[in-house]
Design a protein around this motif. Structure first.
Motif, PDB file in Angstrom:
ATOM      1  N   VAL A  18       0.809  -1.220   0.000  1.00  0.00           N
ATOM      2  CA  VAL A  18       0.000   0.000   0.000  1.00  0.00           C
ATOM      3  C   VAL A  18       0.843   1.271   0.000  1.00  0.00           C
ATOM      4  O   VAL A  18       0.506   2.227  -0.695  1.00  0.00           O
ATOM      5  CB  VAL A  18      -0.975  -0.004   1.207  1.00  0.00           C
ATOM      6  N   ASN A  19       1.941   1.301   0.748  1.00  0.00           N
ATOM      7  CA  ASN A  19       2.649   2.559   0.975  1.00  0.00           C
ATOM      8  C   ASN A  19       4.046   2.683   0.391  1.00  0.00           C
ATOM      9  O   ASN A  19       4.550   3.798   0.289  1.00  0.00           O
ATOM     10  CB  ASN A  19       2.764   2.830   2.484  1.00  0.00           C
ATOM     11  N   ALA A  20       4.691   1.603   0.035  1.00  0.00           N
ATOM     12  CA  ALA A  20       6.100   1.663  -0.362  1.00  0.00           C
ATOM     13  C   ALA A  20       6.294   2.442  -1.660  1.00  0.00           C
ATOM     14  O   ALA A  20       5.589   2.217  -2.655  1.00  0.00           O
ATOM     15  CB  ALA A  20       6.669   0.265  -0.517  1.00  0.00           C
ATOM     16  N   THR A  21       7.270   3.342  -1.654  1.00  0.00           N
ATOM     17  CA  THR A  21       7.528   4.132  -2.856  1.00  0.00           C
ATOM     18  C   THR A  21       8.118   3.282  -3.980  1.00  0.00           C
ATOM     19  O   THR A  21       7.966   3.638  -5.149  1.00  0.00           O
ATOM     20  CB  THR A  21       8.488   5.296  -2.542  1.00  0.00           C
ATOM     21  N   ILE A  22       8.740   2.172  -3.631  1.00  0.00           N
ATOM     22  CA  ILE A  22       9.313   1.307  -4.662  1.00  0.00           C
ATOM     23  C   ILE A  22       8.221   0.702  -5.548  1.00  0.00           C
ATOM     24  O   ILE A  22       8.475   0.325  -6.688  1.00  0.00           O
ATOM     25  CB  ILE A  22      10.205   0.210  -4.042  1.00  0.00           C
ATOM     26  N   LEU A  23       7.005   0.650  -5.030  1.00  0.00           N
ATOM     27  CA  LEU A  23       5.896   0.097  -5.813  1.00  0.00           C
ATOM     28  C   LEU A  23       4.981   1.174  -6.385  1.00  0.00           C
ATOM     29  O   LEU A  23       3.866   0.874  -6.813  1.00  0.00           O
ATOM     30  CB  LEU A  23       5.076  -0.867  -4.944  1.00  0.00           C
TER      31      LEU A  23
END
Length: 106
Positions: A18-23
């Motif tokens: 939900v939150n990771a910038t990598i995704l």
């Protein structure tokens, strides 16, 4: 102890989805392709349920209970973290307005 680690792993996976910038790029792609899946992967409770459901099946635990537990814990921890971030921002703003916390009684 293993159950606690299981819950923490589920919460971590949910937070990454939900939150990771990598995704960000894959998440944006999914959001643009499907409104339903876009809502699913941007919602802590929704994603938490399905992560818990899948992990529950994998660990041979009740997937409904595990989905509910991870969903609830992911949501609560996310809300607590957002609240703490707001408090920190307000405190930082308060410090800059008063001259880094020093008294201006001179």
């Amino acid at each position: 102890m293993a159950f606690l680690l299981f819950l923490l792993a589920g919460i971590g996976i949910t937070n990454i989805i939900v939150n990771a910038t990598i995704l960000d790029n894959p998440r944006d792609f999914v959001i643009n392709q499907s409104r339903f899946l876009g809502k699913l992967i941007t919602c802590m409770m929704c994603t938490g349920f399905w992560v818990g459901f899948i992990l529950g099946i994998h660990a041979e635990l009740n997937p409904i209970y595990m989905g509910g537990a991870i969903s609830l814990l992911s949501y609560v921890l996310n809300e607590v973290m957002e609240y703490l971030q707001v408090l920190a921002a307000l405190r930082a703003n308060e410090l800059t307005e008063t001259g880094d916390g020093e008294d201006d009684d001179e």
